[in-house]
Enzyme design. Sequence first.
Site, PDB file in Angstrom:
ATOM      1  N   SER A  36       0.830  -1.192   0.000  1.00 43.79           N
ATOM      2  CA  SER A  36       0.000   0.000   0.000  1.00 43.79           C
ATOM      3  C   SER A  36       0.873   1.254   0.000  1.00 43.79           C
ATOM      4  O   SER A  36       1.650   1.472  -0.928  1.00 43.79           O
ATOM      5  CB  SER A  36      -0.959  -0.061   1.194  1.00 43.79           C
ATOM      6  OG  SER A  36      -2.012   0.860   1.068  1.00 43.79           O
ATOM      7  N   ASP A  73      -9.982  -6.219  -3.107  1.00 42.18           N
ATOM      8  CA  ASP A  73      -9.450  -5.036  -2.430  1.00 42.18           C
ATOM      9  C   ASP A  73     -10.478  -3.907  -2.453  1.00 42.18           C
ATOM     10  O   ASP A  73     -10.925  -3.480  -3.518  1.00 42.18           O
ATOM     11  CB  ASP A  73      -8.161  -4.588  -3.127  1.00 42.18           C
ATOM     12  CG  ASP A  73      -7.347  -3.605  -2.294  1.00 42.18           C
ATOM     13  OD1 ASP A  73      -7.939  -2.874  -1.483  1.00 42.18           O
ATOM     14  OD2 ASP A  73      -6.117  -3.565  -2.466  1.00 42.18           O
ATOM     15  N   HIS A  76      -7.266  -6.160   0.813  1.00 43.71           N
ATOM     16  CA  HIS A  76      -6.141  -5.230   0.732  1.00 43.71           C
ATOM     17  C   HIS A  76      -4.880  -5.780   1.401  1.00 43.71           C
ATOM     18  O   HIS A  76      -3.812  -5.195   1.261  1.00 43.71           O
ATOM     19  CB  HIS A  76      -6.537  -3.905   1.397  1.00 43.71           C
ATOM     20  CG  HIS A  76      -5.566  -2.799   1.153  1.00 43.71           C
ATOM     21  ND1 HIS A  76      -5.199  -2.385  -0.113  1.00 43.71           N
ATOM     22  CD2 HIS A  76      -4.868  -2.012   2.028  1.00 43.71           C
ATOM     23  CE1 HIS A  76      -4.330  -1.390  -0.021  1.00 43.71           C
ATOM     24  NE2 HIS A  76      -4.102  -1.158   1.268  1.00 43.71           N
TER      25      HIS A  76
END
Length: 337
Positions: free
Chosen positions: A99, A238, A266
């Site tokens: 991320s 996600d 995610h």
Amino acid sequence: MATTDDVQYVTLHGKRRAYVLKGKGPALLLLHGLACDHTTWSPVIDDLAQRYTVIAPDLLGHGLSDKPRADYTLGGYANGMRDLLTVLGIDKVTVVGHSFGGGVAMQFAYQFPERTQRVMLVATGGLGPEVTPMIRLIQVPGWFRVMGMLTLPGIRHAETLALRAAARYGDLGPLRKYTRDLDEVADIVESWKDRRTRFAIRHLVRAVIDWRGQIVTMSDRAYLSEAMPMAVVWGRDDQVIPVRHASNAAALAPDVRVEVLPDAGHFPHKTHPERFVRLLDDFISTTEPATYNRARFRRMLKAGASAPLGPLAAAAAAAAGAEPGTAAAEPAAAAPA
């Protein structure tokens, strides 16, 4: 699994940094996402440490590291990782970023190609502007004060209890793809009881996200991946950053490896830790580490500044927010989420 007993500390530029260092072998630098910490890698650290030297830091402003008024830009984080590795006596690494950590990983590779052997990006930012509205709200005026009230003891306990219950029971029903990551959300809400953490996160988000989403992109420097092995891993469900951004990576950098894991959100490295370890191990074992050649990078930068993109890459660049006609003259950092 890494525990608090594994955490070590080093002071760099007057700021204490926390990190986990385990194993022996080629070095792996694991970079966590926004508002997380090194524990996001706990399901995979021990397995990886059987073959690699694993370094899993808490980025400044996160976890057990200090949370000062400081430089929370991607460049600042990349510099911090270089300094940490230098103090630890580690010269070159394969960088794995999740991320927001994917943005830091790309920035590290861009700033320090001579120290980067490979890059793996996990549900990364920087491949398109879209990001969950919950992150965009962080840069809105008043968020800091509102979140301060929402993380008061009684309210916070009720919120985290509800989130964990939704994650537990939602896992059994049709809303599974919306609830599977709520345990991680509960951990983030818990961490925001610390006003220093909220300050750091707000400062960070304002540097990379505006009301329309992610500001900066890797699309204008993806051509540099020709000189460095790159892989992208995503969870199909996600809800933070759309999985379709993975196809942008494939279009922008044709040699990149892309893996989309079913039944994952995610945090695919937490949902499918054994498969994630296999993917990372295969990526490392089947690719030659990048070697920095200044003359080659100079040629690539000159060519990339004016080279036209193919139709797929042009479409991906447009989706990622870059100028669709050419690769940009000034490569930008990847935006986090």
